[in-house]
Design a protein around this motif. Structure first.
Motif, PDB file in Angstrom:
ATOM      1  N   TYR A  52      -7.109  17.620  -7.691  1.00 30.83           N
ATOM      2  CA  TYR A  52      -6.861  16.547  -6.738  1.00 30.83           C
ATOM      3  C   TYR A  52      -7.529  16.851  -5.398  1.00 30.83           C
TER       4      TYR A  52
ATOM      5  N   ARG B 155      -3.542  11.744  -5.718  1.00 27.95           N
ATOM      6  CA  ARG B 155      -2.689  11.916  -6.900  1.00 27.95           C
ATOM      7  C   ARG B 155      -2.029  10.595  -7.282  1.00 27.95           C
TER       8      ARG B 155
ATOM      9  N   SER C 263      -2.190  13.883  -1.694  1.00 30.28           N
ATOM     10  CA  SER C 263      -1.067  13.127  -2.255  1.00 30.28           C
ATOM     11  C   SER C 263      -1.462  11.694  -2.564  1.00 30.28           C
TER      12      SER C 263
END
Length: 301
Positions: free
Chosen positions: A171, A186, A183
């Motif tokens: 990621y 993801r 984040s």
């Protein structure tokens, strides 16, 4: 290839981004056992993990299997078909039909045009076409994408392009390419997968040194045929399975490590009352498996 390796590869077909630790837990073994089997296969190129975009996202609505009976060397036919934009799978095979090609087209009109072009090639005697009705299992095709409220924007396209190169990119690496946070990256990947717009799984490298045997099966059956579907879906080497419109009711592609393994399955198939006829062919040389389409993504409102 031992049983543990086969099971690990089967798991990666479902989840190409699964860690070795996760696979080990699922298979009740150690991470070291999984790593010692899979790492050499990845390093040699025998295995790759990549993303595949559902053809529907690219506006490819018509999917077909074409079997060609040819005379003489098929080399020039193979060369022509590798340049055909709609061709995604191409092989030479044993049996009545010497060349097998799978086409993904935007419409029946486009399919008809491509079939006409193929039939006009020197050396082609005839071609038989099967249109896929319902695909039960395929690396290309998962369940029908649920795109309601889903935005296929440039960032999603960029993520998909990177994952088509390497489906196990971290990621952090993906975030560098998109400018998003880790984040947010993801979350984007999760939405692509959950919607069915993209799949990430393992594919095997095809080479002449490999011992893998890839067989096609064509069935005429009673309807419905749940026992046959259950048997085929349970095969660890299952690569493709679809109901079809044409001379077969069902077609499948399955890889085997040995002829006895193939013979065992064939014997089991012949005991199923639902099966009226079964024909098989060996893919002697797979020239192309195209997982990255050249088309543009279609916007879904």
């Amino acid at each position: 290839m031992d049983f543990l390796t086969e099971r690990a590869i089967t798991y990666l077909r479902r989840d190409g981004r699964a860690s070795y630790s996760t696979i080990a837990k699922e298979l009740d073994t150690t991470r070291a056992n999984v790593s010692s089997r899979l790492s050499p296969l990845f390093q040699s190129g025998s295995l790759r993990v990549i993303a595949a975009i559902h053809p529907r996202i690219l506006g490819l609505e018509v999917l077909a299997h074409v079997s060609l009976r040819v005379y003489g060397s098929p080399a020039h036919i193979i060369e022509h078909l590798t340049q055909l934009p709609s061709a995604v799978y191409l092989s030479e095979a044993t049996g009545s039909y010497q060349v097998i090609v799978e086409l993904h087209s935007p419409s029946l009109t486009d399919l008809h045009r491509d079939i006409g072009e193929i039939r006009a090639l020197d050396g082609v005697i005839e071609g038989h076409i099967l249109q896929y009705e319902h695909v039960y299992s395929s690396f290309f095709l998962g369940e029908e994408p649920d795109l309601q409220g889903f935005q296929l924007d440039e960032t999603n396209q960029l993520l998909a392009q990177q994952l088509q190169i390497d489906g196990r990119k971290s990621y952090a690496e993906l975030a560098e390419h998109t400018g998003l946070s880790i984040s947010a990256t993801r979350d984007r990947v999760a939405r692509l997968l959950d919607s069915g717009a993209m799949q990430i799984g393992v594919v095997r490298g095809r080479n002449s040194a490999g011992s893998e045997l890839v067989f096609g099966f064509g069935f005429t059956t009673a309807t419905p045929h749940p026992q046959l579907l259950e048997l085929l879906r349970a095969q660890p080497g299952l690569e493709f399975l679809s109901s079809t419109v044409g001379r077969y009711d069902l077609v499948t592609t399955i890889s085997f490590n040995s002829l006895p393994q193939f013979a065992t399955l064939l014997q089991a198939i012949r005991t199923i009352d639902e099966v009226r006829t079964v024909e098989t062919w060996l893919h002697t040389r797979i020239h192309m498996e195209r997982y990255v389409h050249s088309g543009s993504w279609v916007t879904h409102e």
